[in-house]
Design a protein around this motif. Structure first.
Motif, PDB file in Angstrom:
ATOM      1  N   ALA A  79      35.852  47.841 123.204  1.00  0.00           N
ATOM      2  CA  ALA A  79      36.625  46.637 123.518  1.00  0.00           C
ATOM      3  C   ALA A  79      37.388  46.145 122.281  1.00  0.00           C
ATOM      4  CB  ALA A  79      35.710  45.536 124.041  1.00  0.00           C
ATOM      5  N   ASP A  80      38.540  45.562 122.527  1.00  0.00           N
ATOM      6  CA  ASP A  80      39.412  45.034 121.479  1.00  0.00           C
ATOM      7  C   ASP A  80      38.797  43.743 120.924  1.00  0.00           C
ATOM      8  OD1 ASP A  80      41.436  43.759 120.005  1.00  0.00           O
ATOM      9  OD2 ASP A  80      43.018  44.494 121.318  1.00  0.00           O
ATOM     10  N   THR A  81      38.492  43.733 119.637  1.00  0.00           N
ATOM     11  CA  THR A  81      37.846  42.554 119.052  1.00  0.00           C
ATOM     12  C   THR A  81      38.751  41.327 119.053  1.00  0.00           C
ATOM     13  OG1 THR A  81      38.469  43.382 116.843  1.00  0.00           O
ATOM     14  CG2 THR A  81      36.238  43.867 117.622  1.00  0.00           C
ATOM     15  N   LYS A  82      40.062  41.521 119.021  1.00  0.00           N
ATOM     16  CA  LYS A  82      40.981  40.379 119.077  1.00  0.00           C
ATOM     17  C   LYS A  82      40.878  39.694 120.436  1.00  0.00           C
ATOM     18  CE  LYS A  82      44.935  42.359 118.245  1.00  0.00           C
ATOM     19  NZ  LYS A  82      44.453  43.756 118.345  1.00  0.00           N
ATOM     20  N   ARG A  83      40.926  40.478 121.497  1.00  0.00           N
ATOM     21  CA  ARG A  83      40.851  39.910 122.846  1.00  0.00           C
ATOM     22  C   ARG A  83      39.470  39.322 123.131  1.00  0.00           C
ATOM     23  NH1 ARG A  83      43.131  43.829 127.327  1.00  0.00           N
ATOM     24  NH2 ARG A  83      42.948  41.874 128.517  1.00  0.00           N
ATOM     25  N   MET A  84      38.444  39.940 122.585  1.00  0.00           N
ATOM     26  CA  MET A  84      37.103  39.388 122.749  1.00  0.00           C
ATOM     27  C   MET A  84      36.983  38.043 122.058  1.00  0.00           C
ATOM     28  SD  MET A  84      34.440  42.571 122.367  1.00  0.00           S
ATOM     29  CE  MET A  84      33.057  41.430 122.408  1.00  0.00           C
ATOM     30  N   MET A  85      37.470  37.960 120.829  1.00  0.00           N
ATOM     31  CA  MET A  85      37.379  36.710 120.081  1.00  0.00           C
ATOM     32  C   MET A  85      38.195  35.621 120.764  1.00  0.00           C
ATOM     33  SD  MET A  85      35.667  35.747 117.388  1.00  0.00           S
ATOM     34  CE  MET A  85      35.446  37.095 116.220  1.00  0.00           C
ATOM     35  N   ALA A  86      39.351  35.988 121.285  1.00  0.00           N
ATOM     36  CA  ALA A  86      40.175  35.017 121.998  1.00  0.00           C
ATOM     37  C   ALA A  86      39.459  34.504 123.241  1.00  0.00           C
ATOM     38  CB  ALA A  86      41.519  35.641 122.371  1.00  0.00           C
ATOM     39  N   GLU A  87      38.776  35.385 123.933  1.00  0.00           N
ATOM     40  CA  GLU A  87      38.032  34.976 125.132  1.00  0.00           C
ATOM     41  C   GLU A  87      36.908  34.011 124.765  1.00  0.00           C
ATOM     42  OE1 GLU A  87      37.231  34.396 128.933  1.00  0.00           O
ATOM     43  OE2 GLU A  87      38.868  35.665 128.232  1.00  0.00           O
ATOM     44  N   LEU A  89      36.828  31.953 122.374  1.00  0.00           N
ATOM     45  CA  LEU A  89      37.395  30.642 122.047  1.00  0.00           C
ATOM     46  C   LEU A  89      38.119  30.012 123.234  1.00  0.00           C
ATOM     47  CD1 LEU A  89      38.752  30.944 118.384  1.00  0.00           C
ATOM     48  CD2 LEU A  89      36.469  30.375 119.215  1.00  0.00           C
ATOM     49  N   GLY A  90      38.055  30.669 124.393  1.00  0.00           N
ATOM     50  CA  GLY A  90      38.661  30.098 125.594  1.00  0.00           C
ATOM     51  C   GLY A  90      40.175  30.203 125.630  1.00  0.00           C
ATOM     52  N   GLY A  98      40.549  33.457 129.040  1.00  0.00           N
ATOM     53  CA  GLY A  98      39.835  32.279 128.581  1.00  0.00           C
ATOM     54  C   GLY A  98      38.915  31.661 129.609  1.00  0.00           C
ATOM     55  N   LYS A  99      38.791  32.272 130.772  1.00  0.00           N
ATOM     56  CA  LYS A  99      37.997  31.665 131.856  1.00  0.00           C
ATOM     57  C   LYS A  99      36.558  32.172 131.901  1.00  0.00           C
ATOM     58  CE  LYS A  99      42.147  31.263 134.710  1.00  0.00           C
ATOM     59  NZ  LYS A  99      42.832  31.719 135.942  1.00  0.00           N
ATOM     60  N   GLY A 100      36.292  33.275 131.231  1.00  0.00           N
ATOM     61  CA  GLY A 100      34.952  33.862 131.287  1.00  0.00           C
ATOM     62  C   GLY A 100      34.070  33.442 130.128  1.00  0.00           C
ATOM     63  N   GLY A 101      34.664  33.371 128.950  1.00  0.00           N
ATOM     64  CA  GLY A 101      33.883  33.014 127.784  1.00  0.00           C
ATOM     65  C   GLY A 101      32.976  34.133 127.309  1.00  0.00           C
ATOM     66  N   SER A 102      32.069  33.792 126.442  1.00  0.00           N
ATOM     67  CA  SER A 102      31.210  34.762 125.768  1.00  0.00           C
ATOM     68  C   SER A 102      30.419  35.654 126.721  1.00  0.00           C
ATOM     69  CB  SER A 102      30.231  34.018 124.850  1.00  0.00           C
ATOM     70  OG  SER A 102      29.241  34.885 124.355  1.00  0.00           O
ATOM     71  N   MET A 103      29.878  35.085 127.790  1.00  0.00           N
ATOM     72  CA  MET A 103      28.937  35.827 128.633  1.00  0.00           C
ATOM     73  C   MET A 103      29.555  36.569 129.812  1.00  0.00           C
ATOM     74  SD  MET A 103      25.523  33.453 128.759  1.00  0.00           S
ATOM     75  CE  MET A 103      26.315  31.885 129.140  1.00  0.00           C
ATOM     76  N   HIS A 104      30.874  36.524 129.960  1.00  0.00           N
ATOM     77  CA  HIS A 104      31.452  37.126 131.164  1.00  0.00           C
ATOM     78  C   HIS A 104      32.699  37.968 130.875  1.00  0.00           C
ATOM     79  CE1 HIS A 104      29.083  33.637 132.602  1.00  0.00           C
ATOM     80  NE2 HIS A 104      28.670  34.535 133.467  1.00  0.00           N
ATOM     81  N   GLN A 304      41.803  35.032 113.355  1.00  0.00           N
ATOM     82  CA  GLN A 304      43.080  34.338 113.238  1.00  0.00           C
ATOM     83  C   GLN A 304      43.897  34.471 114.513  1.00  0.00           C
ATOM     84  OE1 GLN A 304      43.658  32.441 110.441  1.00  0.00           O
ATOM     85  NE2 GLN A 304      45.242  31.602 111.796  1.00  0.00           N
ATOM     86  N   TYR A 305      43.842  35.665 115.117  1.00  0.00           N
ATOM     87  CA  TYR A 305      44.542  35.896 116.391  1.00  0.00           C
ATOM     88  C   TYR A 305      44.027  34.930 117.454  1.00  0.00           C
ATOM     89  CZ  TYR A 305      45.849  38.369 120.715  1.00  0.00           C
ATOM     90  OH  TYR A 305      46.342  38.697 121.954  1.00  0.00           O
ATOM     91  N   ALA A 306      42.723  34.774 117.505  1.00  0.00           N
ATOM     92  CA  ALA A 306      42.131  33.872 118.497  1.00  0.00           C
ATOM     93  C   ALA A 306      42.511  32.420 118.228  1.00  0.00           C
ATOM     94  CB  ALA A 306      40.614  34.040 118.504  1.00  0.00           C
ATOM     95  N   LYS A 307      42.476  32.025 116.970  1.00  0.00           N
ATOM     96  CA  LYS A 307      42.837  30.644 116.617  1.00  0.00           C
ATOM     97  C   LYS A 307      44.295  30.345 116.962  1.00  0.00           C
ATOM     98  CE  LYS A 307      39.603  29.905 112.758  1.00  0.00           C
ATOM     99  NZ  LYS A 307      39.500  29.702 111.292  1.00  0.00           N
ATOM    100  N   ASP A 308      45.158  31.325 116.729  1.00  0.00           N
ATOM    101  CA  ASP A 308      46.591  31.119 116.948  1.00  0.00           C
ATOM    102  C   ASP A 308      47.005  31.220 118.414  1.00  0.00           C
ATOM    103  OD1 ASP A 308      46.867  30.841 114.233  1.00  0.00           O
ATOM    104  OD2 ASP A 308      47.567  32.894 113.885  1.00  0.00           O
ATOM    105  N   SER A 309      46.145  31.801 119.231  1.00  0.00           N
ATOM    106  CA  SER A 309      46.481  31.994 120.648  1.00  0.00           C
ATOM    107  C   SER A 309      46.434  30.682 121.413  1.00  0.00           C
ATOM    108  CB  SER A 309      45.509  32.997 121.281  1.00  0.00           C
ATOM    109  OG  SER A 309      45.668  34.286 120.732  1.00  0.00           O
ATOM    110  N   PRO A 310      47.238  30.556 122.458  1.00  0.00           N
ATOM    111  CA  PRO A 310      47.264  29.308 123.233  1.00  0.00           C
ATOM    112  C   PRO A 310      46.116  29.220 124.227  1.00  0.00           C
ATOM    113  CG  PRO A 310      48.791  30.874 124.172  1.00  0.00           C
ATOM    114  CD  PRO A 310      48.251  31.527 122.932  1.00  0.00           C
ATOM    115  N   PHE A 311      45.766  28.011 124.585  1.00  0.00           N
ATOM    116  CA  PHE A 311      44.818  27.810 125.681  1.00  0.00           C
ATOM    117  C   PHE A 311      45.553  28.055 126.996  1.00  0.00           C
ATOM    118  CE2 PHE A 311      42.730  25.195 122.413  1.00  0.00           C
ATOM    119  CZ  PHE A 311      41.429  25.649 122.546  1.00  0.00           C
ATOM    120  N   PRO A 312      44.845  28.443 128.041  1.00  0.00           N
ATOM    121  CA  PRO A 312      45.518  28.607 129.335  1.00  0.00           C
ATOM    122  C   PRO A 312      45.997  27.265 129.875  1.00  0.00           C
ATOM    123  CG  PRO A 312      43.138  28.824 129.566  1.00  0.00           C
ATOM    124  CD  PRO A 312      43.419  28.790 128.100  1.00  0.00           C
TER     125      PRO A 312
END
Length: 323
Positions: A79-87, A89-90, A98-104, A304-312
């Motif tokens: 799995a892509d660590t950028k997309r995981m980290m973004a998930e 952080l919602g 951003g709808k699943g979070g850490s556990m989904h 940083q990718y996750a921090k810079d990404s927008p919320f849904p």
């Protein structure tokens, strides 16, 4: 298994993957302490050898199912660590927008059927994937990861019974880290080795050192090959330990001792594997340090990718849902 049998390239890839999981989880913990992460996360630190050793024998068409402590499994599967980290952080750029979070977290393109916040719920999902592969004759194998407490759930026993009766191509991997939240497994289970439960269903059951990545790799490889050849499921118990509490907000010291924690930290799977790589002249200290620094840079970029990404957008709340 002799370490040299795998070859330097594969061995260093395994070391790199273990370091990636450790650094990813360390950064998740920091983000939680900074108040940037909604909800909780269940860290995989200390158990890296299980996910990496088991997933190393899969091919790209195979499946895995995970549990609430799933980051390590997903990373080991690619799995892509950028997309995981973004998930986590919602954020909208995450695997589940951003709808699943850490556990989904789910990544169907990688055969990741999802982590799962319900104890034992991933086991029947994995069994369903095994049934599909059996019916279609695709030769795909599924790994089902779950914890020791999940082996006391009805979903565990029902799934093993079905998989054994129909010889489904699945490997059940119970990560016995000794605790279900705050309860020691020995207080709620009468058997010393959870793998003996396989006998009730007429399938192989083995217990291995979950902090020895080569032992995990060898055991998983045999079970995966057996499943792919149509011989049915295997239950593998990996004895390991989570260094942190049940979740990021759990100090754990209220139900286990410092002595116990320190004893298991001395068995660190990453340091252990690094020692073997150095002892057998597979890699130099400089090579290992270069890998570690590369991983640190990668995970910092993911943060940083996750921090810079927008919320849904709130208007998207009911999109991508089954109602």
């Amino acid at each position: 298994m002799k370490i040299a049998e795998l070859g330097k390239e594969i061995l260093l890839q395994m070391y790199e993957m273990m370091c990636r999981i450790r650094e990813f989880e360390s950064q998740v913990f920091e983000l939680y302490k900074m108040g940037l992460m909604p909800g909780l996360a269940h860290l995989y630190i200390g158990q890296e050898a299980v996910a990496v050793g088991a997933c190393a024998s899969l091919n790209k068409h195979d499946y895995i199912s995970s549990n609430h402590r799933g980051h390590g499994h997903l990373i080991a599967r690619g799995a892509d660590t950028k997309r995981m980290m973004a998930e986590i952080l919602g954020k909208k750029t995450g695997y589940c927008k951003g709808k699943g979070g850490s556990m989904h977290i789910v990544a169907f393109d990688l055969g990741i059927l999802g982590a799962n916040g319900i104890v034992g719920a991933g086991i029947p999902i994995a069994t369903g994937a095994g049934y599909m592969a059996k019916v279609k004759g695709t030769k795909q194998v599924t790994l089902s990861f779950f914890g020791d407490a999940a082996s006391n759930q009805g979903t565990f026993h029902e799934s093993l019974n079905m998989a054994a009766a129909w010889k489904l191509p699945i490997v059940y991997i119970v990560e016995n880290n000794l605790y279900g939240i705050s309860v020691n497994i020995n207080r709620v289970t009468a058997v010393e080795d959870l793998s003996v439960r396989a006998k009730a269903y007429g399938i192989p059951g083995i217990t291995i050192d979950g902090n020895d990545i080569l032992a995990v790799y060898e055991g998983a490889q045999k079970a995966i090959d057996r499943a792919r050849e149509g011989e049915g499921p295997t239950l593998i118990e990996c004895k390991t330990y989570r260094w942190r509490g049940h979740h990021v907000g759990d100090p754990a010291i209220q139900y286990r001792s410092r002595e116990e924690e320190n004893k298991w930290k001395e068995k660190c799977p990453i340091k252990r594997f690094a020692g073997e790589l150095l002892t057998h002249l597979i890699a130099s200290q400089a090579e290992l340090e270069e890998i570690e620094q590369t991983i640190i840079s990668e995970i910092n970029h993911a943060v940083q990718y996750a921090k810079d990404s927008p919320f849904p957008d709130p208007a998207e709340a009911f999109e991508d849902l089954y109602l």
